[in-house]
Write an enzyme that holds these catalytic residues in place. Sequence first.
Site, PDB file in Angstrom:
ATOM      1  N   GLU A 286       6.693 -32.524  20.360  1.00  0.00           N
ATOM      2  CA  GLU A 286       7.498 -33.723  19.876  1.00  0.00           C
ATOM      3  C   GLU A 286       7.739 -32.398  18.672  1.00  0.00           C
ATOM      4  O   GLU A 286       8.459 -32.683  17.653  1.00  0.00           O
ATOM      5  CB  GLU A 286       5.698 -34.545  19.006  1.00  0.00           C
TER       6      GLU A 286
ATOM      7  N   CYS B  36      -0.229 -37.114  19.859  1.00  0.00           N
ATOM      8  CA  CYS B  36      -1.650 -36.987  19.561  1.00  0.00           C
ATOM      9  C   CYS B  36      -2.029 -36.831  17.627  1.00  0.00           C
ATOM     10  O   CYS B  36      -0.685 -36.822  16.884  1.00  0.00           O
ATOM     11  CB  CYS B  36      -2.282 -35.470  19.972  1.00  0.00           C
TER      12      CYS B  36
ATOM     13  N   CYS C 151       0.492 -34.614  16.253  1.00  0.00           N
ATOM     14  CA  CYS C 151       2.198 -34.954  15.922  1.00  0.00           C
ATOM     15  C   CYS C 151       2.767 -36.635  15.553  1.00  0.00           C
ATOM     16  O   CYS C 151       3.604 -36.368  14.761  1.00  0.00           O
ATOM     17  CB  CYS C 151       2.643 -35.236  17.751  1.00  0.00           C
TER      18      CYS C 151
END
Length: 171
Positions: free
Chosen positions: A61, A89, A92
């Site tokens: 990302e 996560c 990101c």
Amino acid sequence: MQNKLSPNQELYFMSLALEEARKAKFMGEVPIGAIIVHKNQIVGRGHNLREQNQDATAHAEVVAIQDACRTLKSWRLWDCQLFVTVEPCMMCSGAIINSQLPEIYFGTRDPKAGTVQSLYQLLNDQRLNHQVRVYEGLFQRESSQIMQDFFREIRLRRKKLKKSKQISRNF
């Protein structure tokens, strides 16, 4: 203003994110891929590069966001959609919020690190200055399978290595 994507476009862009995940797997990286779309055009691509770059922040990302920011010459990714194979996560999710992406599509949840639906719901936290529309489940099975296969292969390699070390110690 958002350009609404058709279901076929959504599937197409997620299939490209899966291609990015396959590139990562081929390189020995955790197989996560991402695509960023602006006005129905791809402006950012990324897949995990942590091992290759020895950079903890080189998640799919983040790589795609950096690519899109360079392409659009702006850190604000308004009117864009992010397609990513696995739930982002915390890092990101923070990058998604800070780049002001209005929409993300992800394939499969990450019960150990996902902060969009699994552990937290950061992208829809009203305390933050930006919220993101979230769509999940496109190519869920394929996104999940590539991750499961990758980690199964790692476990098998470790098991074989351990066994070969035990055999060599016996000689």
